[in-house]
Design a protein around this motif. Structure first.
Motif, PDB file in Angstrom:
ATOM      1  N   CYS A   1      15.077  15.475 -38.351  1.00 40.63           N
ATOM      2  CA  CYS A   1      13.633  15.760 -38.134  1.00 40.63           C
ATOM      3  C   CYS A   1      13.729  16.789 -39.173  1.00 40.63           C
ATOM      4  O   CYS A   1      14.441  17.569 -39.549  1.00 40.63           O
ATOM      5  N   GLN A   2      12.620  16.782 -39.958  1.00 41.86           N
ATOM      6  CA  GLN A   2      12.374  17.432 -41.103  1.00 41.86           C
ATOM      7  C   GLN A   2      12.035  18.944 -40.506  1.00 41.86           C
ATOM      8  O   GLN A   2      12.025  19.881 -41.327  1.00 41.86           O
ATOM      9  N   ASN A   3      11.855  19.233 -39.344  1.00 41.43           N
ATOM     10  CA  ASN A   3      11.382  20.639 -38.750  1.00 41.43           C
ATOM     11  C   ASN A   3      12.550  21.485 -38.176  1.00 41.43           C
ATOM     12  O   ASN A   3      12.941  22.476 -38.612  1.00 41.43           O
ATOM     13  N   CYS A   4      13.387  20.743 -37.354  1.00 39.21           N
ATOM     14  CA  CYS A   4      14.609  21.440 -36.755  1.00 39.21           C
ATOM     15  C   CYS A   4      15.820  20.940 -37.307  1.00 39.21           C
ATOM     16  O   CYS A   4      16.860  21.445 -37.038  1.00 39.21           O
ATOM     17  N   GLY A   5      15.838  19.542 -37.930  1.00 40.18           N
ATOM     18  CA  GLY A   5      17.263  19.073 -38.299  1.00 40.18           C
ATOM     19  C   GLY A   5      18.073  18.223 -37.565  1.00 40.18           C
ATOM     20  O   GLY A   5      18.837  17.784 -37.613  1.00 40.18           O
ATOM     21  N   ALA A   6      17.394  17.939 -36.313  1.00 40.31           N
ATOM     22  CA  ALA A   6      18.130  17.199 -35.295  1.00 40.31           C
ATOM     23  C   ALA A   6      17.885  15.733 -35.782  1.00 40.31           C
ATOM     24  O   ALA A   6      17.186  15.245 -36.565  1.00 40.31           O
ATOM     25  N   TYR A   7      18.852  14.975 -35.171  1.00 43.47           N
ATOM     26  CA  TYR A   7      19.074  13.430 -35.603  1.00 43.47           C
ATOM     27  C   TYR A   7      18.149  12.709 -34.709  1.00 43.47           C
ATOM     28  O   TYR A   7      18.439  12.837 -33.478  1.00 43.47           O
ATOM     29  N   ALA A   8      17.860  11.484 -35.396  1.00 37.56           N
ATOM     30  CA  ALA A   8      17.057  10.503 -34.572  1.00 37.56           C
ATOM     31  C   ALA A   8      18.161   9.923 -33.403  1.00 37.56           C
ATOM     32  O   ALA A   8      19.224   9.642 -33.652  1.00 37.56           O
ATOM     33  N   ASN A   9      17.741   9.666 -32.330  1.00 40.85           N
ATOM     34  CA  ASN A   9      18.501   9.292 -31.057  1.00 40.85           C
ATOM     35  C   ASN A   9      17.893   8.342 -29.928  1.00 40.85           C
ATOM     36  O   ASN A   9      16.580   7.894 -30.409  1.00 40.85           O
ATOM     37  N   LEU A  10      18.585   7.770 -29.236  1.00 40.20           N
ATOM     38  CA  LEU A  10      18.141   6.888 -28.317  1.00 40.20           C
ATOM     39  C   LEU A  10      16.957   7.388 -27.477  1.00 40.20           C
ATOM     40  O   LEU A  10      16.377   6.522 -26.738  1.00 40.20           O
ATOM     41  N   TYR A  11      16.800   8.625 -27.342  1.00 45.03           N
ATOM     42  CA  TYR A  11      15.683   9.005 -26.411  1.00 45.03           C
ATOM     43  C   TYR A  11      14.556   9.305 -27.308  1.00 45.03           C
ATOM     44  O   TYR A  11      13.336   9.949 -26.692  1.00 45.03           O
ATOM     45  N   CYS A  12      14.292   9.203 -28.551  1.00 40.91           N
ATOM     46  CA  CYS A  12      13.241   9.581 -29.251  1.00 40.91           C
ATOM     47  C   CYS A  12      12.062   8.450 -29.127  1.00 40.91           C
ATOM     48  O   CYS A  12      12.380   7.422 -28.646  1.00 40.91           O
ATOM     49  N   ASN A  13      10.955   9.030 -29.014  1.00 38.50           N
ATOM     50  CA  ASN A  13       9.599   8.198 -28.977  1.00 38.50           C
ATOM     51  C   ASN A  13       9.390   7.465 -30.377  1.00 38.50           C
ATOM     52  O   ASN A  13       9.344   8.191 -31.180  1.00 38.50           O
ATOM     53  N   ILE A  14       9.150   6.385 -30.492  1.00 33.78           N
ATOM     54  CA  ILE A  14       8.981   5.619 -31.494  1.00 33.78           C
ATOM     55  C   ILE A  14       7.704   4.947 -31.779  1.00 33.78           C
ATOM     56  O   ILE A  14       7.121   4.409 -30.801  1.00 33.78           O
ATOM     57  N   LEU A  15       6.969   5.220 -32.918  1.00 30.26           N
ATOM     58  CA  LEU A  15       5.543   4.728 -33.235  1.00 30.26           C
ATOM     59  C   LEU A  15       5.853   3.294 -34.128  1.00 30.26           C
ATOM     60  O   LEU A  15       6.337   3.383 -35.223  1.00 30.26           O
ATOM     61  N   LEU A  16       5.818   2.220 -33.357  1.00 29.57           N
ATOM     62  CA  LEU A  16       6.418   0.921 -33.903  1.00 29.57           C
ATOM     63  C   LEU A  16       5.684   0.705 -34.990  1.00 29.57           C
ATOM     64  O   LEU A  16       6.072  -0.014 -35.865  1.00 29.57           O
ATOM     65  N   GLY A  17       4.474   0.892 -35.079  1.00 32.19           N
ATOM     66  CA  GLY A  17       3.791   0.229 -36.151  1.00 32.19           C
ATOM     67  C   GLY A  17       3.934   0.976 -37.449  1.00 32.19           C
ATOM     68  O   GLY A  17       3.849   0.433 -38.393  1.00 32.19           O
ATOM     69  N   SER A  18       4.136   2.244 -37.360  1.00 30.27           N
ATOM     70  CA  SER A  18       4.257   3.124 -38.654  1.00 30.27           C
ATOM     71  C   SER A  18       6.028   3.541 -38.940  1.00 30.27           C
ATOM     72  O   SER A  18       6.353   3.840 -39.908  1.00 30.27           O
ATOM     73  N   GLY A  19       6.852   3.399 -37.748  1.00 26.41           N
ATOM     74  CA  GLY A  19       8.243   3.659 -37.835  1.00 26.41           C
ATOM     75  C   GLY A  19       8.281   5.024 -37.591  1.00 26.41           C
ATOM     76  O   GLY A  19       9.578   5.716 -37.888  1.00 26.41           O
ATOM     77  N   GLN A  20       7.520   5.843 -37.347  1.00 26.58           N
ATOM     78  CA  GLN A  20       7.468   7.366 -37.041  1.00 26.58           C
ATOM     79  C   GLN A  20       8.414   7.531 -35.745  1.00 26.58           C
ATOM     80  O   GLN A  20       8.162   6.754 -34.939  1.00 26.58           O
ATOM     81  N   TRP A  21       9.116   8.795 -35.656  1.00 28.88           N
ATOM     82  CA  TRP A  21       9.972   8.973 -34.381  1.00 28.88           C
ATOM     83  C   TRP A  21       9.367  10.486 -34.045  1.00 28.88           C
ATOM     84  O   TRP A  21       9.501  11.149 -35.001  1.00 28.88           O
ATOM     85  N   GLN A  22       9.450  10.653 -32.832  1.00 28.94           N
ATOM     86  CA  GLN A  22       9.348  12.147 -32.367  1.00 28.94           C
ATOM     87  C   GLN A  22      10.908  12.676 -31.736  1.00 28.94           C
ATOM     88  O   GLN A  22      11.444  12.084 -31.083  1.00 28.94           O
ATOM     89  N   CYS A  23      10.973  13.800 -32.437  1.00 25.63           N
ATOM     90  CA  CYS A  23      11.919  14.689 -32.115  1.00 25.63           C
ATOM     91  C   CYS A  23      12.067  15.192 -30.591  1.00 25.63           C
ATOM     92  O   CYS A  23      11.159  15.336 -30.125  1.00 25.63           O
ATOM     93  N   VAL A  24      13.193  14.799 -30.064  1.00 22.60           N
ATOM     94  CA  VAL A  24      13.384  15.352 -28.428  1.00 22.60           C
ATOM     95  C   VAL A  24      13.711  16.710 -28.459  1.00 22.60           C
ATOM     96  O   VAL A  24      13.428  17.365 -27.429  1.00 22.60           O
ATOM     97  N   ILE A  25      14.023  17.609 -29.567  1.00 23.93           N
ATOM     98  CA  ILE A  25      14.372  18.872 -29.469  1.00 23.93           C
ATOM     99  C   ILE A  25      13.114  19.572 -29.740  1.00 23.93           C
ATOM    100  O   ILE A  25      13.007  20.627 -28.929  1.00 23.93           O
ATOM    101  N   CYS A  26      12.359  19.338 -30.740  1.00 22.90           N
ATOM    102  CA  CYS A  26      11.177  20.267 -31.155  1.00 22.90           C
ATOM    103  C   CYS A  26       9.682  19.668 -31.056  1.00 22.90           C
ATOM    104  O   CYS A  26       8.698  19.938 -31.309  1.00 22.90           O
ATOM    105  N   ARG A  27       9.814  18.180 -30.628  1.00 17.52           N
ATOM    106  CA  ARG A  27       8.574  17.254 -30.545  1.00 17.52           C
ATOM    107  C   ARG A  27       7.948  16.985 -31.845  1.00 17.52           C
ATOM    108  O   ARG A  27       6.893  16.331 -31.680  1.00 17.52           O
ATOM    109  N   ASN A  28       8.481  17.383 -32.999  1.00 12.73           N
ATOM    110  CA  ASN A  28       7.918  16.931 -34.358  1.00 12.73           C
ATOM    111  C   ASN A  28       8.072  15.655 -34.482  1.00 12.73           C
ATOM    112  O   ASN A  28       8.844  14.799 -34.224  1.00 12.73           O
ATOM    113  N   LEU A  29       6.841  14.953 -35.232  1.00  6.13           N
ATOM    114  CA  LEU A  29       6.714  13.650 -35.687  1.00  6.13           C
ATOM    115  C   LEU A  29       7.441  13.419 -36.994  1.00  6.13           C
ATOM    116  O   LEU A  29       6.760  14.065 -37.921  1.00  6.13           O
TER     117      LEU A  29
END
Length: 866
Positions: free
Chosen positions: A190-218
């Motif tokens: 995550c560019q905001n808090c430094g957390a790692y992508a993980n199995l609980y992240c929400n994924i935007l399949l069309g663009s490949g973006q993922w939402q951080c579970v710690i700070c909710r940043n995209l």
């Protein structure tokens, strides 16, 4: 370097007493009292304030290196009967928690989860039933991370009750079986808090973006998470498993120069006390020679002696034991070290090339010749460690031939000490009555701490193994081992246990440049961390814009260590789940950089009963024990902490238990039935009680406990009692004195000590007692096979003077009425009146209360399930 000394090769021996003392740190925002909101961060000795905006990239310990076969030096057996194989119904490995069968709490957790949701913004929730099961699996399936409860209370007031609390035990260097999935690329963070992508992240399949579970940043994934369906994305390791390892091998690093394994192998320098009496020398010699034979052929070894001078042995001399001499009255000058290092001598040599020379050197050890008491002999331990550090730093033979060598794994200095440092830098006066003792001790402590920090900067660990009867002044040596990431171990002599620990100390895998990052969702914060580390400096890890991670610099990364992490609610929790992420980063001895990422999602509940049912009694007890022992820095502190434990029991009963009708008594919650008994063992055992006679022993034990793995910590809190039965099998029983039945043999595993007790009736039958003893010794060796430090194993008969070690660690239930004994312990045979009288006369602390008496004195009744 001054003179060269040559010795012939007579035989000798040796013995030492050592104390284990890793570093203890506490990151604390909350005070030690009960109730009230957490005060602002406060830095105290041994405590680290959690950094507010920081994030690291960690290195890690050497993984997967098998423990070599230990060549145990001979030691006088307690019994002369032959050791016979026993039919042991189980084989216990220290790598797996061993809950006591009759007390194991219910750890089952719901594994179902809501079905994946489709969000209005197109995000896809990437979890499945399988991944949910992994996340909520019992702690035995997650050896790196053990939570005190598998659910989190939503109400802040109850969740933050200081007498109980919530937290986790993190074991950064512990091996995982099966091994986690390996990813050989840079992680998505995550560019905001430094957390790692993980199995609980929400994924935007069309663009490949993922939402951080710690700070909710995209965040973006550089197109890697673009997929037609969530099933295809789930094939990526970090999106399908709660635990993954990111590995960067040396060949992928810029400027890498290949080196052979022999060059990477960490050098070991033995620093040996030469002020020992003849009996100690003989035992030490046996242990050291067995140690040499256990080393791999490619190990680089150096040997030094210290007394008033430092003798650095030269492996180029094959006919005699030859050493270069460095004065010990002051720190060696740069010129002296340069003359030594750039001279013609070879002070580090591989075992396969110099085994015979090393044997000759150790065989030349001689007893101390002057007629002085042990405590008054001059020992320049500080100067010897300085010289050893310079020898390890080089230049090495490879560098002298013009080959550029990347720094490899940790070097290790192992000090074999039989007395205090009383000469040269870092020394203290021989006598405690010296008029300036306190000032000189303060200066020596600071000097030793600086030397340990210098060793740590050069990736060198200093272990000190002490033995013998001479006081070694533990407080002076602890800063050296603590700051370097080493251990301090205390032994009775230089015999079997010392030799085994010498081998285990040299062979244990240790990673360097370790960092531990702890991230929680915004409703949870870390209030305290206890373990072998210190606050990470700003320049030692990366920084992200809004990183609130707690970052710890690990002094070393080893399987035998753990961190106790206490957490609290910031406010009442509104969500149905909370997320935690632990990132462990370190470098192995093979120059690989590892980032192990563990992500956990726990459900939140309003029901106190549901929360208590998810509590893991043993993990909670270890967390409470470490928080308590952190404040027990002296014997008087330990007495205060015993009263604190009493207050904890009362407070938990009031907050979570039920009041007895028409009474001022409270009944302890049945969901926590195991917890009071464990804390009673802590209260009266060697960590806080008066079982151990000298404060040095208690100090070493407390330091070991604060840094020990979960398994060893639990065994140090509450002993495991196993009674030998017919056919060589064992039955696990509560650790009460009712187990002392004259017709039985009992094994008591108390972490750093294992006792084998033979009842008088059994001991009188020579054949049966020999078979029972052999079976008990076999079991004791299996229980402690991988444990470090290796415990002493003592065997004795009922009524002997040594039996007090065994009796004092059992809870005295003989004082309870017979009907209560029968009701609570049906597995014990009811003792006759004569047997009870005999048991009372053998009990060490006759006035000690029983567990039930203690609970009643606190106006608390034991849980109904007990």
């Amino acid at each position: 370097m001054a003179n060269r000394q040559q010795q012939s090769s007579p035989s000798g021996g040796g013995g030492y007493s050592t104390s284990v003392s890793p570093s203890n740190l506490g990151i604390s925002k909350s005070g030690g009292g009960f109730g009230g909101p957490p005060p602002p961060p406060l830095i105290q000795p041994n405590q680290i304030p959690p950094p507010s905006i920081k994030t690291p990239n960690l290195p890690s310990p050497a993984n997967g290196i098998p423990l070599p076969h230990l060549s145990t030096p001979p030691g006088p057996p307690v019994f002369s009967s032959p050791l016979q194989p026993a039919a042991v119904p189980f084989r216990t490995s220290p790598a797996t928690p061993q809950p006591i069968a009759s007390y194991s709490s219910n750890s089952s957790l719901p594994t179902s989860s809501p079905p994946p949701r489709n969000f209005s913004n197109g995000l896809q929730h990437q979890t499945s039933d399988r991944t949910e099961e992994l996340a909520f699996a019992p702690h035995a399936d997650s050896p790196n991370l053990l939570f005190s409860a598998h659910k989190v209370l939503k109400q802040m007031k109850l969740a933050n009750v200081p007498s109980f609390g919530f937290g986790a035990i993190v074991s950064p260097g512990r091996e995982v079986s099966p091994r986690p999935q390996i990813i050989q690329r840079d992680p998505h963070r995550c560019q905001n808090c430094g957390a790692y992508a993980n199995l609980y992240c929400n994924i935007l399949l069309g663009s490949g973006q993922w939402q951080c579970v710690i700070c909710r940043n995209l965040n973006g994934s550089e197109g890697e998470y673009i997929a037609p369906s969530k099933e295809e994305v789930r094939y990526l390791p970090e999106l399908s498993s709660p635990l993954v390892d990111y590995i960067q091998t040396p060949t992928r690093k810029p400027g890498y120069v290949p080196v052979s394994e022999s060059r990477i192998s960490a050098p070991i320098v033995l620093v040996i006390d030469e002020c020992l009496d003849e009996q100690h020398v003989q035992h030490l010699q046996s242990s050291l020679l067995a140690f040499l034979d256990s080393l791999p052929p490619t190990t680089k070894l150096g040997i030094m002696l210290y007394g008033r001078m430092v003798s650095v042995y030269d492996f180029s001399e094959e006919s005699v034991a030859s050493a270069d001499i460095v004065p010990g009255d002051k720190s060696p000058s740069e010129d002296a070290l340069r003359a030594l290092i750039y001279g013609t001598g070879i002070y580090l040599s591989t075992i396969h090339a110099s085994l015979s020379v090393a044997h000759a050197i150790l065989s030349s050890l001689t007893p101390y010749k002057l007629n002085l008491p042990e405590v008054q002999r001059d020992r320049c331990l500080g100067a010897a460690v300085e010289v050893a550090l310079a020898i390890i730093q080089g230049p090495s033979a490879e560098m002298s031939r013009g080959v550029v060598k990347r720094p490899g794994g940790n070097g290790r200095i192992i000090v074999c000490a039989g007395g205090p440092c009383t000469y040269g830098p870092g020394s203290i006066p021989h006598s405690l009555n010296h008029p300036n003792y306190l000032h000189l001790q303060k200066s020596a402590l600071k000097w030793m701490d600086n030397l340990g920090c210098e060793a740590h900067r050069h990736n060198t660990v200093v272990d000190i193994l002490c033995a013998g009867t001479c006081p070694v002044r533990i407080p002076l040596l602890q800063p050296l081992t603590k700051s370097s990431g080493g251990v301090l171990i205390l032994h009775d002599d230089f015999g079997e246990a010392f030799g085994v620990n010498l081998q285990k100390a040299s062979s244990r895998a240790a990673g360097s440049h370790g960092l531990l990052e702890i991230r929680c969702c915004d409703s949870i914060f870390v209030s305290q961390v206890v373990g072998p580390g210190e606050e990470a400096h700003v320049d030692s890890h990366e920084s992200f814009k809004n990183d609130t991670a707690v970052t710890i610099q690990m002094l070393s990364v080893e399987e035998t260590q753990s961190f106790a992490v206490s957490m609290e609610n910031r406010a009442d929790i509104k969500s149905n789940f909370v997320h935690f992420q632990f990132a462990i980063r370190y470098s192995t001895i093979y120059q690989a950089d590892i980032s192990r990422v563990i992500t956990v999602r726990l459900p939140t509940v309003d029901s106190v009963s549901a929360y208590l049912e998810s509590v893991q009694d043993e993990v909670a007890a270890v967390l409470i024990g470490k928080r308590t022992l952190l404040r027990a820095k002296s014997f008087n502190d330990a007495l205060d902490m015993r009263l604190t434990l009493d207050d904890r029991i009362q407070d938990v009963a009031i907050k979570f238990g039920s009041q007895v009708p028409k009474s001022k008594l409270y009944r302890y919650p049945k969901e926590l039935s195991r917890l009071p008994e464990i804390l009673f063992h802590l209260r009266r055992g060697p960590l806080l009680g008066s079982i151990l006679g000298h404060e040095d022993e208690r100090s070493v034990l407390r330091s070991l406990f604060l840094n020990a793995s979960f398994d060893l910590s639990l065994r140090m809190l509450v002993p495991r009692c196993l009674m030998h039965r017919e056919g060589g099998t064992f039955e696990e029983l509560p650790a009460y004195d009712l187990a002392m039945q004259s017709d039985a043999a009992v094994v008591l595993d108390h972490g750093t000590d294992v006792f084998i007790w033979l009842g008088a009736e059994l001991a009188a039958q020579e054949g049966k007692s020999a078979a029972a003893l052999a079976a008990c010794r076999t079991l004791a060796e299996e229980l402690t096979e991988l444990r470090f430090p290796a415990p002493r194993i003592l065997a004795f008969k009922e009524g002997s003077s040594q039996a007090r070690y065994f009796v004092s660690r059992l809870i005295p239930a003989h004082k309870d009425p017979p009907y209560e004994q029968e009701a609570r312990f049906p597995q014990f045979r009811t003792l006759s009146a004569d047997e009870r009288t005999k048991l009372k006369s053998s009990f060490v602390h006759f006035d000690d209360p029983s567990f039930c008496e203690w609970m009643r004195s606190l106006k608390v009744l034991a849980p109904e399930s007990s």
